[in-house]
Design a protein around this motif. Structure first.
Motif, short mmCIF file in Angstrom:
data_model
loop_
_atom_site.label_atom_id
_atom_site.label_comp_id
_atom_site.label_asym_id
_atom_site.label_seq_id
_atom_site.Cartn_x
_atom_site.Cartn_y
_atom_site.Cartn_z
N THR A 190 0.84 -1.20 0.00
CA THR A 190 0.00 0.00 0.00
C THR A 190 0.87 1.25 0.00
O THR A 190 0.65 2.17 -0.80
CB THR A 190 -0.91 0.01 1.25
OG1 THR A 190 -1.55 -1.26 1.32
CG2 THR A 190 -1.94 1.10 1.18
N SER A 207 2.07 3.25 -3.20
CA SER A 207 1.25 2.92 -4.37
C SER A 207 0.21 4.02 -4.61
O SER A 207 0.03 4.92 -3.78
CB SER A 207 0.52 1.59 -4.15
OG SER A 207 -0.62 1.81 -3.36
N LEU A 230 -2.88 3.67 -4.37
CA LEU A 230 -3.99 3.58 -3.41
C LEU A 230 -3.98 4.83 -2.53
O LEU A 230 -5.02 5.36 -2.16
CB LEU A 230 -3.84 2.33 -2.53
CG LEU A 230 -4.23 0.98 -3.14
CD1 LEU A 230 -3.76 -0.16 -2.26
CD2 LEU A 230 -5.74 0.88 -3.37
N GLU A 269 -6.88 5.74 -5.55
CA GLU A 269 -7.28 4.69 -6.51
C GLU A 269 -7.93 3.55 -5.74
O GLU A 269 -7.49 3.18 -4.64
CB GLU A 269 -6.05 4.18 -7.28
CG GLU A 269 -6.41 3.21 -8.39
CD GLU A 269 -5.26 3.00 -9.37
OE1 GLU A 269 -4.09 2.91 -8.92
OE2 GLU A 269 -5.53 2.93 -10.59
N SER A 270 -8.98 2.96 -6.32
CA SER A 270 -9.67 1.88 -5.61
C SER A 270 -8.90 0.58 -5.74
O SER A 270 -8.05 0.42 -6.63
CB SER A 270 -11.08 1.71 -6.19
OG SER A 270 -10.98 1.16 -7.49
N LEU A 271 -9.24 -0.36 -4.87
CA LEU A 271 -8.60 -1.69 -4.94
C LEU A 271 -8.96 -2.36 -6.26
O LEU A 271 -8.11 -2.97 -6.92
CB LEU A 271 -9.07 -2.54 -3.75
CG LEU A 271 -8.53 -3.95 -3.67
CD1 LEU A 271 -7.01 -3.95 -3.57
CD2 LEU A 271 -9.12 -4.67 -2.46
N THR A 295 -6.89 -1.02 -8.96
CA THR A 295 -5.50 -1.47 -8.77
C THR A 295 -5.33 -2.85 -9.40
O THR A 295 -4.37 -3.11 -10.15
CB THR A 295 -5.17 -1.51 -7.27
OG1 THR A 295 -5.37 -0.22 -6.72
CG2 THR A 295 -3.74 -1.96 -7.03
#
Ligand code: CP
Length: 314
Positions: free
Chosen positions: A76, A79, A81, A85-87, A90
């Motif tokens: 995490t 990154s 995120l 940015e959503s999982l 990703t």
């Protein structure tokens, strides 16, 4: 039939588990430093660890390298995120990276194995539902940690040669333990007799679905058990006020030389990390029947075996 994904212990039958044990034994007997098996050649292992880990992350990395996989490490911190940015996006992004230049969309053939750890239960299942690639749960919240249960069962199997009717007690913070959940399911699949011992406030309310007996006293545990699975207090998942005091937990639930050394034919396993002086006295970890270091070694071979079998399902 071996499954394509490993989300929880119940995904594996008794036959699947013996396939893993046999393959792990093969890798154990045939691996020497520097050699690589071709089992994952052409596949990428994505180590997606959104929660801390030493044993699981490093052993998956080593296992993937020994099986000739490319390895991507995702954490995490650092990154996108952190930029919001959503999982789901990703995973979509990583999936797209694994496409070759000749194809614009993913085929149904897995190119990758996501090895996922997350503090929230259900994240590996969520990822499985949005990718065509294989997903392995490397520990999600309080839910499950199936590859830990595999290496624990393999360690017991190597020692006792048979788990049918083996008497095993799981001790400690069972309420917050994903390891306990996976172990109970897997050991029951293998025919072992499992009982529990821990403070009432650290036992799940819905125990009856497992049909398990609870011990009242550590001496009864030692008398009955052929193996003990000891768990740490999962402080990171624990609400305050569940224990009167740490001293009281140590007094009634700690495994130490006074209680453990009373019996020869008993072995101790612990998934780690260990909080010495709390659930376990350091002296016990040095006894011949403490298997903690052997579990770590077995973890690499059982993860090699699990990944190899998952890769061969399609
Ligand atoms: N047993 C286990 O999951 O340890 P790590 O948190 O170090 O991976």
């Amino acid at each position: 039939m071996f499954p394509q994904n490993l989300i929880e212990a119940g995904n594996l039958t008794k036959e699947n588990l013996f396939q893993i044990f046999e393959k792990a034994k093969y890798f154990e007997e045939n691996y020497t430093n520097g050699i690589k098996f071709p089992d994952l050649k052409g596949l990428t292992t994505v180590l997606a660890f959104f929660e801390n880990s030493t044993r699981t992350k490093l052993s998956f990395e080593l296992a993937a390298q020994r099986l000739s996989a490319d390895v991507l490490t995702f954490t995490t911190a650092g990154s996108s995120l952190a930029k919001g940015e959503s999982l789901a996006d990703t995973i979509r992004t990583i999936d797209a990276m694994l496409n070759t230049a000749r194809e614009n969309t993913s085929t149904n053939i897995p190119k990758a194995m996501y090895v996922v750890r997350n503090k929230f239960s259900g994240v590996p299942l969520f990822i499985k539902n949005i990718t065509k690639n294989t997903v392995i749960n490397a520990g999600d919240g309080k839910h499950e940690h199936p590859t830990q249960a595999i290496l624990d069962a393999y360690t017991l199997f190597k020692h006792y040669k048979n788990l049918e009717n083996l008497k095993i007690t799981i001790i400690g913070d069972i309420l917050h333990s994903r390891v306990a959940r996976s172990n109970i399911t897997m050991l029951q699949t293998l025919g072992a007799k499992v009982k529990l011992f821990g403070p009432g406030t650290l036992l799940p309310l819905h125990l009856n679905c497992w049909n398990l007996e609870i011990f009242d006293d550590i001496d009864e545990v030692i008398n009955w058990s052929e193996a003990i699975i000891l768990l740490r207090l999962q402080n990171e998942r624990m609400a305050s006020g569940l224990l009167p005091s740490l001293e009281e937990f140590v007094k009634f639930y700690q495994i130490n030389l006074n209680n453990f050394a009373k019996k020869d034919k008993i072995i101790l396993i612990h998934p780690g990390p260990v909080n010495y002086g709390v659930e376990l006295d350091y002296g016990v970890s040095k006894l011949h029947n403490s298997m903690i270091d052997r579990q770590v070694t077995n973890g690499v071979f059982t993860r090699m075996a699990t990944m190899s079998l998952l890769a061969n399902t399609v």
